[in-house]
Scaffold this active site. Sequence first.
Site, short mmCIF file in Angstrom:
data_model
loop_
_atom_site.label_atom_id
_atom_site.label_comp_id
_atom_site.label_asym_id
_atom_site.label_seq_id
_atom_site.Cartn_x
_atom_site.Cartn_y
_atom_site.Cartn_z
CG ASP A 1 -2.72 -8.54 -1.15
OD1 ASP A 1 -2.50 -7.43 -1.66
OD2 ASP A 1 -2.64 -9.61 -1.77
CD GLU B 1 -6.34 -4.05 -6.59
OE1 GLU B 1 -6.73 -5.14 -7.04
OE2 GLU B 1 -5.15 -3.71 -6.62
#
Length: 443
Positions: free
Chosen positions: A32, A210
């Site tokens: 991420d 997401e």
Amino acid sequence: MTTKYLSLAFAMLLTIAASAQNPFIKGQFTADPTARVFNGKMYVYPSHDIQAPADKPNLRKDWFCMEDYHVFSSENLTDWTDHGVILSQQQVPWVNADSYSMWAPDCTYRDGMYYLYFPAMVKPDSITRRFGMMIGVAVSDRPDGGFVPMTEPIKGVYGIDPCTLIDDDGQAYLYWSGRGMHGARLKPNMLQIDSEPVAIGNLPDGSLKEGPFVFKRKGKYYFTYPWVPVEGETENLSYAMGDSPLGPFEYKGLIMDQSPTKCWTNHHSIVEYKGEWYLFYHHNDYSPQFDKNRSARIDKIHFNDDGTIRKVTPTLRGVGITPATGEIQLDRYSELSKKGAAIAYIDTTDYFAGWKTVLHAKDAYVRYDDVDFGAGLTSVSARILEGKGKLLVKVNDKTVGEIIVRTTGTVTVPVRNVPTGIHSLSLTLANGGPIEVDWVQFR
């Protein structure tokens, strides 16, 4: 910060990965990656995957496990410094420190202070009836550490994957995912939302969405996100465009296809640095058998004249200029011959040991672009792991040296007529083989 974390931070600060090949962070799992430019330098704020501790029987051993954050910085996207742990779950008063849920973060700057946004599992609280994942903030006067967490999460923000945008007029926005995608204005203090959350709609249906990342370019707002179109598949990266920070947005297409390594997730950021645009994302390079331990990557991203994004093909070469005097990892190649060449792990019991190039047929080659040869180089060394035969060392397809391989270990030979400046390097099997090469290095 405890003595344990101070010692770890100091040790990690001294660790510099001198290569930006993918994955660009070595020796630990990172996912991420949110990239931000502060003070003319690139900073990357990833999450930090670890194996679930054996003494925590309540944790799923087949799921994501994260307890802290590091930050990494670079001025050239080639040499990266790990500044160590900047925040851990034990430091945050409202976080359930047994949850290991310090997922994807973001960081932004305003009025002399840096704001680190992060999601985590809240402590059970029968009074406020908080539950699940919320988003908190930690504040510092430096981008590389000293973050002090607020005692409470942001009220009204339930979910994960925070992303911030400060618009040209100074208004700040927060975006997140959780039961859909949402966005809201932030108050000037950057610690509270200043509007009711707005649901981001008009996106294609799918199994999961997401990781929103929002940026602005030439007056257009880009709402980018990972999503799984069909349950059972892996995430691609997609995007939509709009004329205002909270939409509406119009879906435009894919930024990156689903992972060829079958990594279930992909989570990203997109940032401009020194006139080029870059996509930061992750695959599971160092953990091919377990895709909950991931590794951060970088590739360039390009735009069409109408502002739409050209789809990015993941590369092993990554970005940045590699000095010829460093250990050049040819296995992070720009091009590999279709026949007679392969990439393999050096040690399948320790994937952090990296990869090797295997040349096993005559004229098989590996090419590595953007090598800075400087001037005055007289020799080249190769670390040989296995094999016998002859390798041709070429710069811009012209042979500058020949390596006769008779044994394993480091072999050094003279080179001639090496051009100065930045060029492509290749290694070709002239005869013999198979030969396994770890790295090459010029002097």
